[in-house]
Motif scaffolding. Structure first.
Motif, PDB file in Angstrom:
ATOM      1  N   HIS A   1       0.917  -1.172   0.129  1.00  0.00           N
ATOM      2  CA  HIS A   1       0.230  -0.105  -0.027  1.00  0.00           C
ATOM      3  C   HIS A   1       0.784   1.232   0.050  1.00  0.00           C
ATOM      4  CE1 HIS A   1       0.556  -0.943   4.025  1.00  0.00           C
ATOM      5  NE2 HIS A   1       0.412   0.199   4.481  1.00  0.00           N
TER       6      HIS A   1
ATOM      7  N   THR B   1      -4.053  -5.287   1.003  1.00  0.00           N
ATOM      8  CA  THR B   1      -2.975  -6.184   1.291  1.00  0.00           C
ATOM      9  C   THR B   1      -3.718  -7.177   2.364  1.00  0.00           C
ATOM     10  OG1 THR B   1      -2.778  -4.727   3.448  1.00  0.00           O
ATOM     11  CG2 THR B   1      -1.374  -4.316   1.753  1.00  0.00           C
ATOM     12  N   ASP B   2      -3.030  -8.412   2.322  1.00  0.00           N
ATOM     13  CA  ASP B   2      -3.675  -9.286   3.250  1.00  0.00           C
ATOM     14  C   ASP B   2      -4.028  -8.959   4.516  1.00  0.00           C
ATOM     15  OD1 ASP B   2      -3.776 -11.701   1.426  1.00  0.00           O
ATOM     16  OD2 ASP B   2      -2.179 -12.665   2.511  1.00  0.00           O
ATOM     17  N   ASP B   3      -3.232  -8.078   5.138  1.00  0.00           N
ATOM     18  CA  ASP B   3      -3.899  -7.582   6.431  1.00  0.00           C
ATOM     19  C   ASP B   3      -4.726  -6.357   6.551  1.00  0.00           C
ATOM     20  OD1 ASP B   3      -1.727  -5.707   5.617  1.00  0.00           O
ATOM     21  OD2 ASP B   3      -0.704  -5.570   7.789  1.00  0.00           O
ATOM     22  N   GLY B   4      -5.295  -5.912   5.399  1.00  0.00           N
ATOM     23  CA  GLY B   4      -6.501  -4.969   5.242  1.00  0.00           C
ATOM     24  C   GLY B   4      -6.152  -3.622   5.025  1.00  0.00           C
ATOM     25  N   PHE B   5      -4.947  -3.031   4.196  1.00  0.00           N
ATOM     26  CA  PHE B   5      -4.770  -1.992   3.777  1.00  0.00           C
ATOM     27  C   PHE B   5      -5.109  -1.930   2.691  1.00  0.00           C
ATOM     28  CE2 PHE B   5      -1.769  -2.092   7.519  1.00  0.00           C
ATOM     29  CZ  PHE B   5      -2.082  -0.920   8.178  1.00  0.00           C
TER      30      PHE B   5
ATOM     31  N   ARG C   1     -12.693   1.010   5.052  1.00  0.00           N
ATOM     32  CA  ARG C   1     -13.345  -0.084   5.752  1.00  0.00           C
ATOM     33  C   ARG C   1     -13.730  -1.281   4.795  1.00  0.00           C
ATOM     34  NH1 ARG C   1     -15.881  -0.102  10.174  1.00  0.00           N
ATOM     35  NH2 ARG C   1     -17.864  -1.098  10.489  1.00  0.00           N
TER      36      ARG C   1
ATOM     37  N   SER D   1     -10.649  -3.640   5.047  1.00  0.00           N
ATOM     38  CA  SER D   1     -10.656  -4.203   6.181  1.00  0.00           C
ATOM     39  C   SER D   1     -11.461  -5.299   6.182  1.00  0.00           C
ATOM     40  CB  SER D   1     -10.856  -3.310   7.381  1.00  0.00           C
ATOM     41  OG  SER D   1     -10.003  -2.132   7.307  1.00  0.00           O
ATOM     42  N   MET D   2     -12.810  -5.104   5.730  1.00  0.00           N
ATOM     43  CA  MET D   2     -13.726  -6.182   5.814  1.00  0.00           C
ATOM     44  C   MET D   2     -13.290  -7.366   4.730  1.00  0.00           C
ATOM     45  SD  MET D   2     -17.281  -4.023   6.186  1.00  0.00           S
ATOM     46  CE  MET D   2     -18.203  -4.552   7.880  1.00  0.00           C
TER      47      MET D   2
ATOM     48  N   SER E   1     -10.505  -8.206   3.992  1.00  0.00           N
ATOM     49  CA  SER E   1      -9.504  -8.890   4.509  1.00  0.00           C
ATOM     50  C   SER E   1      -9.878  -9.878   5.483  1.00  0.00           C
ATOM     51  CB  SER E   1      -8.658  -7.828   5.106  1.00  0.00           C
ATOM     52  OG  SER E   1      -7.616  -8.453   6.040  1.00  0.00           O
ATOM     53  N   SER E   2     -10.847  -9.400   6.355  1.00  0.00           N
ATOM     54  CA  SER E   2     -11.290 -10.410   7.495  1.00  0.00           C
ATOM     55  C   SER E   2     -11.988 -11.664   6.737  1.00  0.00           C
ATOM     56  CB  SER E   2     -12.416  -9.720   8.341  1.00  0.00           C
ATOM     57  OG  SER E   2     -11.688  -8.690   9.043  1.00  0.00           O
TER      58      SER E   2
ATOM     59  N   ALA F   1      -9.754 -14.071   5.100  1.00  0.00           N
ATOM     60  CA  ALA F   1      -9.039 -14.732   6.068  1.00  0.00           C
ATOM     61  C   ALA F   1      -9.995 -15.907   6.758  1.00  0.00           C
ATOM     62  CB  ALA F   1      -8.503 -13.882   7.276  1.00  0.00           C
ATOM     63  N   LEU F   2     -11.151 -15.501   6.712  1.00  0.00           N
ATOM     64  CA  LEU F   2     -12.369 -16.415   7.662  1.00  0.00           C
ATOM     65  C   LEU F   2     -12.476 -17.662   6.487  1.00  0.00           C
ATOM     66  CD1 LEU F   2     -14.789 -14.160   9.044  1.00  0.00           C
ATOM     67  CD2 LEU F   2     -13.419 -15.812  10.370  1.00  0.00           C
TER      68      LEU F   2
ATOM     69  N   PRO G   1       0.910 -11.371  -1.135  1.00  0.00           N
ATOM     70  CA  PRO G   1      -0.125 -10.936  -0.407  1.00  0.00           C
ATOM     71  C   PRO G   1      -1.237  -9.710  -0.511  1.00  0.00           C
ATOM     72  CG  PRO G   1       1.835 -10.064   0.604  1.00  0.00           C
ATOM     73  CD  PRO G   1       2.034 -10.842  -0.756  1.00  0.00           C
TER      74      PRO G   1
ATOM     75  N   THR H   1      -6.872 -16.508  12.012  1.00  0.00           N
ATOM     76  CA  THR H   1      -7.068 -15.748  10.721  1.00  0.00           C
ATOM     77  C   THR H   1      -5.767 -14.576  10.491  1.00  0.00           C
ATOM     78  OG1 THR H   1      -8.448 -14.212  11.688  1.00  0.00           O
ATOM     79  CG2 THR H   1      -9.557 -16.037  10.585  1.00  0.00           C
TER      80      THR H   1
ATOM     81  N   ALA I   1      -2.703 -12.830   8.854  1.00  0.00           N
ATOM     82  CA  ALA I   1      -2.318 -12.312   7.616  1.00  0.00           C
ATOM     83  C   ALA I   1      -0.593 -11.656   7.772  1.00  0.00           C
ATOM     84  CB  ALA I   1      -3.151 -11.190   6.782  1.00  0.00           C
TER      85      ALA I   1
ATOM     86  N   VAL J   1      -6.352 -10.891  11.294  1.00  0.00           N
ATOM     87  CA  VAL J   1      -7.537  -9.827  10.720  1.00  0.00           C
ATOM     88  C   VAL J   1      -8.797 -10.278  10.809  1.00  0.00           C
ATOM     89  CG1 VAL J   1      -5.551  -9.310   9.013  1.00  0.00           C
ATOM     90  CG2 VAL J   1      -7.244 -11.240   8.362  1.00  0.00           C
ATOM     91  N   ALA J   2      -9.218 -11.281  11.470  1.00  0.00           N
ATOM     92  CA  ALA J   2     -10.580 -11.495  11.711  1.00  0.00           C
ATOM     93  C   ALA J   2     -10.889 -11.885  13.072  1.00  0.00           C
ATOM     94  CB  ALA J   2     -11.382 -12.766  10.673  1.00  0.00           C
TER      95      ALA J   2
ATOM     96  N   PHE K   1     -10.194  -2.749  12.194  1.00  0.00           N
ATOM     97  CA  PHE K   1     -11.169  -4.015  12.035  1.00  0.00           C
ATOM     98  C   PHE K   1     -12.422  -3.942  13.117  1.00  0.00           C
ATOM     99  CE2 PHE K   1      -7.161  -5.619  10.315  1.00  0.00           C
ATOM    100  CZ  PHE K   1      -7.394  -6.114   9.214  1.00  0.00           C
TER     101      PHE K   1
ATOM    102  N   PHE L   1     -15.364  -3.600  13.209  1.00  0.00           N
ATOM    103  CA  PHE L   1     -16.599  -4.134  12.712  1.00  0.00           C
ATOM    104  C   PHE L   1     -16.421  -5.515  13.489  1.00  0.00           C
ATOM    105  CE2 PHE L   1     -13.446  -4.603   9.376  1.00  0.00           C
ATOM    106  CZ  PHE L   1     -13.769  -5.900   9.134  1.00  0.00           C
TER     107      PHE L   1
END
Lengths: 138, 187
Positions: free
Chosen positions: A13, A43-47, A61, A64-65, A67-68, A71-72, A106, B31, B33, B48-49, B74, B76
């Motif tokens: 990023h 990025t994998d970590d949400g940036f 946002r 970030s969502m 990314s989650s 990963a889930l 990533p 989870t 990253a 990340v989750a 994160f 949320f």
């Protein structure tokens, strides 16, 4: 014109090469599908690295969502021992989100299509974009 | 068998994932990253989750352990998971800049949970940074939340026994709170 150079250790990023490649890839995606209402590379970590058509979406946002969610989904695939998670689809009444990883990096592409696009075509376009991004930053 | 849901929260690098791994009897669902924010926490990966683990206490109490990402972007996930929890185990790494105020900030972010449930503070990495002291954290907590006595412990998240002691204290607080709750009115 020369591509901007950045050391490999710079996070995507903040990496001008990745940002430039991301912008080009998302613009090409838009050319392939007018139904693309929002897209982001993250990025994998949400940036968020870059986004397209962000007038009505909070890109940070969304990144970030995404990314989650990525990963889930990976965790579910791992838990069920069904191999590597290839892509994620969220199909909703007014649109669908498709996201997948850029192979070997990533980085995740997340794209929101309106319902004028079939899931199959959306997925195909997202795959093309992921390959293109991988080529550009190889 | 009774069941409790406990949330592990706190800044990135405070030891939430490590703590859940120390405690859990099952393989922890993680989870993680690649961490690109090495300036905030110099570690390879970041949650990340969520993290998820389970532990049985005294053969009769099952505790579901949920860890949330430390970064506010994160948040949320914080709301989603806080909604199902009754206890909050808030970890704060003592080497974080302005860690006392950071703790108060995180506590405020989880106010709804600790107001209806119970909360315990675990100060980690006190071997890396010897100050602030537990007394300083306690004083700040008393000033910020005068109506609630919030216990503060130093803890090493890698140490299963220490983490278990903290968890037992938290579960006891949750159960006490449930016992003291007014009974629903009869219609």
């Amino acid at each position: 014109m020369n591509q901007p150079l950045a050391p490999a250790t710079v996070p995507s990023h903040l990496n001008p090469v990745h940002i430039d490649a991301g912008n080009r890839t998302l613009a090409e995606m838009q050319d392939l599908a007018s139904s693309l209402t929002f897209a982001a590379m993250l990025t994998d970590d949400g940036f968020e690295i870059v986004h397209l058509n962000g007038a009505h979406t909070d890109g940070g946002r969304f990144a970030s969502m995404s990314s989650s969610v990525q990963a889930l989904s990976d965790a579910v695939a791992h838990e069920l021992k069904i191999g590597t998670n290839e892509y994620v689809i969220i199909a909703s009444e007014l649109g669908h989100v498709i996201q997948l990883r850029v192979q070997g990096h990533p980085i995740v592409i997340a794209a929101l299509f309106d319902t004028h696009e079939t899931l199959g075509k959306g997925l195909s376009i997202a795959r093309i974009a992921a390959r293109r991004m991988a080529e550009l930053i190889a | 068998m009774s069941e409790h849901v406990v949330l592990f929260a706190g800044p990135m690098g405070s030891g939430k994932t490590t703590a859940i791994r120390s405690l859990s009897e099952i393989d922890v669902v993680s989870t993680e990253a690649t961490n690109t924010d090495r300036a905030t926490a110099d570690k390879e990966t970041t949650t990340v989750a969520l993290d998820y683990g389970e532990i049985t206490l005294d053969d009769v109490t099952k505790v579901r352990l949920y860890g949330v990402p430390g970064q506010k972007r994160f948040d949320f996930m914080w709301s989603i998971l806080a909604g199902r929890a009754r206890g909050l185990l808030l970890l704060i790494n003592n080497d974080a800049p302005d860690s006392v105020n950071l703790l108060i900030e995180y506590l405020s972010d989880f106010r709804e949970l600790h107001e209806r449930g119970a909360v315990i503070i675990g100060v980690t990495k006190s071997d890396v940074a010897s100050t602030p002291t537990v007394a300083e954290y306690s004083a700040a907590l008393t000033a910020a939340v005068p109506e609630q006595l919030i216990p503060v412990f130093t803890v090493d998240p890698r140490n299963a026994e220490e983490m278990r002691t903290l968890l037992l204290s938290l579960v006891a607080s949750v159960e006490m709170r449930e016992l003291l709750a007014p009974a629903p009115e009869k219609i």
